[in-house]
Write a protein that holds these residues in place. Structure first.
Motif, PDB file in Angstrom:
ATOM      1  N   ALA A  84       0.832  -1.202   0.000  1.00 56.11           N
ATOM      2  CA  ALA A  84       0.000   0.000   0.000  1.00 56.11           C
ATOM      3  C   ALA A  84       0.866   1.251   0.000  1.00 56.11           C
ATOM      4  CB  ALA A  84      -0.924   0.015   1.208  1.00 56.11           C
ATOM      5  N   THR A  85       0.441   2.239  -0.758  1.00 53.77           N
ATOM      6  CA  THR A  85       1.179   3.490  -0.851  1.00 53.77           C
ATOM      7  C   THR A  85       0.760   4.484   0.221  1.00 53.77           C
ATOM      8  OG1 THR A  85      -0.412   4.227  -2.515  1.00 53.77           O
ATOM      9  CG2 THR A  85       1.648   3.262  -3.315  1.00 53.77           C
ATOM     10  N   ASP A  86      -0.501   4.566   0.532  1.00 53.30           N
ATOM     11  CA  ASP A  86      -1.002   5.478   1.586  1.00 53.30           C
ATOM     12  C   ASP A  86      -1.296   4.661   2.841  1.00 53.30           C
ATOM     13  OD1 ASP A  86      -3.163   4.117   0.538  1.00 53.30           O
ATOM     14  OD2 ASP A  86      -4.515   5.823   0.639  1.00 53.30           O
ATOM     15  N   PHE A  87      -0.257   4.095   3.354  1.00 49.13           N
ATOM     16  CA  PHE A  87      -0.291   3.057   4.377  1.00 49.13           C
ATOM     17  C   PHE A  87      -1.139   3.435   5.599  1.00 49.13           C
ATOM     18  CE2 PHE A  87       1.874   1.067   8.062  1.00 49.13           C
ATOM     19  CZ  PHE A  87       1.708  -0.260   7.728  1.00 49.13           C
ATOM     20  N   GLU A  88      -0.787   4.512   6.290  1.00 51.93           N
ATOM     21  CA  GLU A  88      -1.517   4.891   7.512  1.00 51.93           C
ATOM     22  C   GLU A  88      -2.944   5.322   7.204  1.00 51.93           C
ATOM     23  OE1 GLU A  88       0.592   7.486  10.187  1.00 51.93           O
ATOM     24  OE2 GLU A  88       2.460   6.390   9.864  1.00 51.93           O
ATOM     25  N   GLN A  89      -3.136   6.032   6.096  1.00 46.67           N
ATOM     26  CA  GLN A  89      -4.481   6.455   5.710  1.00 46.67           C
ATOM     27  C   GLN A  89      -5.364   5.239   5.423  1.00 46.67           C
ATOM     28  OE1 GLN A  89      -1.617   7.546   4.427  1.00 46.67           O
ATOM     29  NE2 GLN A  89      -1.585   9.772   4.431  1.00 46.67           N
ATOM     30  N   LEU A  90      -4.797   4.233   4.762  1.00 38.69           N
ATOM     31  CA  LEU A  90      -5.555   3.011   4.481  1.00 38.69           C
ATOM     32  C   LEU A  90      -5.967   2.334   5.780  1.00 38.69           C
ATOM     33  CD1 LEU A  90      -6.665   0.769   2.663  1.00 38.69           C
ATOM     34  CD2 LEU A  90      -4.365  -0.242   2.674  1.00 38.69           C
ATOM     35  N   ARG A  91      -5.043   2.183   6.713  1.00 36.69           N
ATOM     36  CA  ARG A  91      -5.362   1.555   7.995  1.00 36.69           C
ATOM     37  C   ARG A  91      -6.476   2.321   8.700  1.00 36.69           C
ATOM     38  NH1 ARG A  91      -5.047   1.955  13.126  1.00 36.69           N
ATOM     39  NH2 ARG A  91      -4.816   0.116  14.438  1.00 36.69           N
ATOM     40  N   ASN A  92      -6.364   3.648   8.744  1.00 35.32           N
ATOM     41  CA  ASN A  92      -7.382   4.471   9.406  1.00 35.32           C
ATOM     42  C   ASN A  92      -8.732   4.356   8.703  1.00 35.32           C
ATOM     43  OD1 ASN A  92      -5.426   5.286  11.213  1.00 35.32           O
ATOM     44  ND2 ASN A  92      -4.996   7.204  10.146  1.00 35.32           N
ATOM     45  N   ARG A  93      -8.728   4.360   7.383  1.00 35.39           N
ATOM     46  CA  ARG A  93      -9.974   4.250   6.615  1.00 35.39           C
ATOM     47  C   ARG A  93     -10.655   2.908   6.880  1.00 35.39           C
ATOM     48  NH1 ARG A  93      -7.895   6.075   2.234  1.00 35.39           N
ATOM     49  NH2 ARG A  93      -7.440   4.101   1.210  1.00 35.39           N
ATOM     50  N   LEU A  94      -9.861   1.826   6.917  1.00 33.46           N
ATOM     51  CA  LEU A  94     -10.433   0.505   7.205  1.00 33.46           C
ATOM     52  C   LEU A  94     -11.040   0.472   8.609  1.00 33.46           C
ATOM     53  CD1 LEU A  94      -7.691  -1.828   5.674  1.00 33.46           C
ATOM     54  CD2 LEU A  94      -9.957  -1.328   4.731  1.00 33.46           C
ATOM     55  N   ALA A  95     -10.322   1.023   9.580  1.00 26.20           N
ATOM     56  CA  ALA A  95     -10.833   1.048  10.956  1.00 26.20           C
ATOM     57  C   ALA A  95     -12.126   1.851  11.034  1.00 26.20           C
ATOM     58  CB  ALA A  95      -9.778   1.636  11.896  1.00 26.20           C
ATOM     59  N   GLU A  96     -12.194   2.982  10.340  1.00 25.38           N
ATOM     60  CA  GLU A  96     -13.409   3.804  10.328  1.00 25.38           C
ATOM     61  C   GLU A  96     -14.592   3.062   9.729  1.00 25.38           C
ATOM     62  OE1 GLU A  96     -12.252   7.329   8.220  1.00 25.38           O
ATOM     63  OE2 GLU A  96     -10.952   8.015   9.867  1.00 25.38           O
ATOM     64  N   LYS A  97     -14.325   2.140   8.814  1.00 25.32           N
ATOM     65  CA  LYS A  97     -15.386   1.362   8.173  1.00 25.32           C
ATOM     66  C   LYS A  97     -15.755   0.121   8.979  1.00 25.32           C
ATOM     67  CE  LYS A  97     -14.575   2.891   3.477  1.00 25.32           C
ATOM     68  NZ  LYS A  97     -14.446   2.475   2.087  1.00 25.32           N
ATOM     69  N   GLY A  98     -15.161  -0.036  10.159  1.00 31.28           N
ATOM     70  CA  GLY A  98     -15.507  -1.153  11.023  1.00 31.28           C
ATOM     71  C   GLY A  98     -14.725  -2.423  10.767  1.00 31.28           C
ATOM     72  N   VAL A  99     -13.679  -2.340   9.956  1.00 34.49           N
ATOM     73  CA  VAL A  99     -12.839  -3.510   9.690  1.00 34.49           C
ATOM     74  C   VAL A  99     -11.927  -3.728  10.891  1.00 34.49           C
ATOM     75  CG1 VAL A  99     -11.035  -4.446   8.172  1.00 34.49           C
ATOM     76  CG2 VAL A  99     -12.921  -3.096   7.203  1.00 34.49           C
ATOM     77  N   THR A 100     -11.738  -4.977  11.288  1.00 33.72           N
ATOM     78  CA  THR A 100     -10.794  -5.303  12.353  1.00 33.72           C
ATOM     79  C   THR A 100      -9.384  -5.103  11.811  1.00 33.72           C
ATOM     80  OG1 THR A 100     -12.301  -6.933  13.298  1.00 33.72           O
ATOM     81  CG2 THR A 100      -9.961  -7.127  13.892  1.00 33.72           C
ATOM     82  N   VAL A 101      -8.642  -4.183  12.424  1.00 28.65           N
ATOM     83  CA  VAL A 101      -7.268  -3.917  11.995  1.00 28.65           C
ATOM     84  C   VAL A 101      -6.331  -4.060  13.191  1.00 28.65           C
ATOM     85  CG1 VAL A 101      -7.869  -2.397  10.071  1.00 28.65           C
ATOM     86  CG2 VAL A 101      -7.504  -1.423  12.328  1.00 28.65           C
ATOM     87  N   GLY A 102      -5.127  -4.520  12.911  1.00 30.91           N
ATOM     88  CA  GLY A 102      -4.117  -4.635  13.951  1.00 30.91           C
ATOM     89  C   GLY A 102      -3.273  -3.383  14.041  1.00 30.91           C
ATOM     90  N   ASP A 103      -2.409  -3.358  15.029  1.00 29.80           N
ATOM     91  CA  ASP A 103      -1.484  -2.245  15.204  1.00 29.80           C
ATOM     92  C   ASP A 103      -0.460  -2.241  14.077  1.00 29.80           C
ATOM     93  OD1 ASP A 103      -2.701  -1.537  17.613  1.00 29.80           O
ATOM     94  OD2 ASP A 103      -1.344  -2.807  18.794  1.00 29.80           O
TER      95      ASP A 103
END
Length: 125
Positions: free
Chosen positions: A80-99
């Motif tokens: 992923a190119t927008d690494f932190e933004q992708l993680r934050n976007r997934l978390a905002e959508k209710g996806v289970t994300v790790g640290d």
């Protein structure tokens, strides 16, 4: 944004035997055989210019690390190119994300689908 499937991670008990199978019997090429901080990975591909590769990971070591990943089946590593933004976007959508974790190969995080299949994302340029 996920740019591509970068690697398929295969968890094996004997990395050398697995590498021999893939190179000697399947005709793959070893792209990298590296060790860092006690962790070894062998990256193989059908040819040097392949965009996606297989990485052979030590299942015994990963079991001790208790990563939460299922080590019974191969898993996908997305780049992923927008690494932190992708993680934050997934978390905002209710996806289970790790640290976000710093690995020898770079920063990564995991995410799970609704059936608790885990996938990894690694930061890339």
């Amino acid at each position: 944004m996920i740019a591509k499937i970068g690697q398929v991670m295969v968890y094996v008990r004997d990395q050398d035997a697995a590498a021999r199978f893939w190179t000697e019997q399947m005709g793959f090429t070893v792209m990298h055989d590296e060790e860092n901080d006690g962790m070894r990975w062998i990256e193989i591909a059908p040819r040097k210019d392949a965009e996606t590769s297989i990485v052979l990971h030590d299942k015994n070591l990963l079991e001790q690390m208790d990563t939460g990943l299922s080590l019974e089946t191969p898993s996908l590593l997305f780049y992923a190119t927008d690494f932190e933004q992708l993680r934050n976007r997934l978390a905002e959508k209710g996806v289970t994300v790790g640290d976000i974790v710093e690995m020898p190969t770079g920063r990564t995080f995991n995410f799970a689908d609704p059936e608790d299949n885990y996938f990894a994302v690694r930061e890339t340029d």
